[in-house]
Design an enzyme around this catalytic site. Structure first.
Site, PDB file in Angstrom:
ATOM      1  N   TYR A 112      -3.242   4.770   9.160  1.00 43.85           N
ATOM      2  CA  TYR A 112      -2.740   3.509   8.859  1.00 43.85           C
ATOM      3  C   TYR A 112      -1.715   3.026   9.697  1.00 43.85           C
ATOM      4  O   TYR A 112      -1.438   1.577   9.692  1.00 43.85           O
ATOM      5  CB  TYR A 112      -2.240   3.778   7.496  1.00 43.85           C
ATOM      6  CG  TYR A 112      -2.172   2.334   6.712  1.00 43.85           C
ATOM      7  CD1 TYR A 112      -3.221   1.778   6.096  1.00 43.85           C
ATOM      8  CD2 TYR A 112      -0.972   1.753   6.499  1.00 43.85           C
ATOM      9  CE1 TYR A 112      -3.274   0.516   5.657  1.00 43.85           C
ATOM     10  CE2 TYR A 112      -0.643   0.643   5.867  1.00 43.85           C
ATOM     11  CZ  TYR A 112      -2.149  -0.235   5.155  1.00 43.85           C
ATOM     12  OH  TYR A 112      -2.020  -1.234   4.605  1.00 43.85           O
ATOM     13  N   TYR A 158       0.923  -1.205   0.061  1.00 39.22           N
ATOM     14  CA  TYR A 158      -0.040   0.125  -0.147  1.00 39.22           C
ATOM     15  C   TYR A 158       0.975   1.253  -0.070  1.00 39.22           C
ATOM     16  O   TYR A 158       1.896   1.356   0.454  1.00 39.22           O
ATOM     17  CB  TYR A 158      -0.933  -0.132   1.156  1.00 39.22           C
ATOM     18  CG  TYR A 158      -1.887   1.222   1.201  1.00 39.22           C
ATOM     19  CD1 TYR A 158      -2.642   1.371   0.240  1.00 39.22           C
ATOM     20  CD2 TYR A 158      -1.873   2.002   2.402  1.00 39.22           C
ATOM     21  CE1 TYR A 158      -3.420   2.413   0.183  1.00 39.22           C
ATOM     22  CE2 TYR A 158      -3.149   3.170   2.449  1.00 39.22           C
ATOM     23  CZ  TYR A 158      -3.636   3.293   1.392  1.00 39.22           C
ATOM     24  OH  TYR A 158      -4.478   4.458   1.067  1.00 39.22           O
TER      25      TYR A 158
END
Length: 284
Positions: free
Chosen positions: A160, A150
């Protein structure tokens, strides 16, 4: 109807859990494209998840394994070669989990035991997987190993958390081992940096729905969904990408190259009172 892009190829797909999983879509598409493969996930996922259904659907053997345990990984590769009748041509690593995310521990207040588990499960397992295959000489020349990453490995994205560190390590492993495996066995190793996607693991990220909406608005082509990612993975498993290795490949609709889009700028300007903006739309 497939194009037999993977006809005659043998593989191992790690991480399929349910039909929300990218690995699940990869398995369905690889089967459609003529591949045979085994599936692997944790022991509890194999007992309680829907992956048994996927195994039946694709005619695949399901091999339970803890991807952080080298003995389990050795069993996966040895059993897969026996079941499939030869060395492996492709491997998918679709594994990620953060206890800090699950427990809502923010990045400036991490539990370091949780962090160690995050790194082991989400990244070091990739190294263990590759090293196991390398030592067993389990992968054919021109084989392909792919892991899912990602953009948070390169950019800071709110929420995140320590998974960003794990993805950065994952990509580094692909480069470092990619050189060795490519030089000695002609095996290629890459990561695919996917758009934010609702999966069982991804749904635990704080603000995931807003993140998905934001990236979709920012990306000129919109977000890539799980099926888009599966198509990219299958391409990376095929002979059409034989000379691609040690790369982090973005499958995100262009998001990773964007700074500011017209839609995002318009929305940004709307967040101010009209009196706070100059005639040209800029902030006073």
């Amino acid at each position: 109807m497939g194009c037999n892009l993977l006809k005659g190829k043998r593989g191992i797909i790690f991480g399929a859990l349910n039909d929300m999983s990218i690995a699940w879509k990869v398995a369905e598409l690889a089967h459609e494209e003529g591949a045979i493969f085994t599936l692997s996930n944790t022991h509890i996922a194999c007992r309680m998840g829907n992956v048994v259904e996927l195994a039946k659907k694709t005619g695949s053997e399901l091999i339970p394994a803890d991807a952080t345990n080298v003995e389990d990984l050795e069993n996966v590769f040895k059993t897969s070669m026996e079941v499939l009748g030869g060395k492996i041509d492709f491997v998918l690593h679709s594994i990620g989990m953060s206890l800090n995310v699950r427990k809502k521990r923010v990045y400036n207040d991490l539990d370091y035991n949780f962090l160690s588990k995050t790194l082991d499960i989400s990244a070091i397992s990739f190294h263990k997987m590759i090293q196991t295959a390398y030592k067993l000489d389990a992968i054919n020349e021109w084989g392909s190993i792919v892991a899912l990453s990602y953009v948070a490995a390169q950019r800071t994205l709110y929420g995140y958390n320590d998974m960003a560190d794990a993805k950065a390590l994952l990509e580094s492993i692909a480069r470092s081992f990619g050189y060795i495996y490519g030089r000695e066995k002609k095996v290629r190793i890459n990561t695919i940096s996917q758009s934010p996607t609702i999966t069982t693991a991804g749904s635990g990220v704080k603000g995931i729905n807003s993140l998905i909406d934001f990236s979709d608005r920012m990306s000129p082509l919109g977000n890539a969904d799980a099926l888009d990612c599966a198509k990219y993975c299958v391409t990376m498993f095929s002979d059409y990408t034989r000379k691609v290795t040690m790369q982090n490949l973005f499958n995100d609709g262009g998001f990773s190259s964007m700074g500011m889009s017209l839609r995002a700028m318009d929305q940004y300007n709307k967040s101010f009172d009209p009196e706070e903006l100059a005639e040209d739309g800029s902030e006073i």
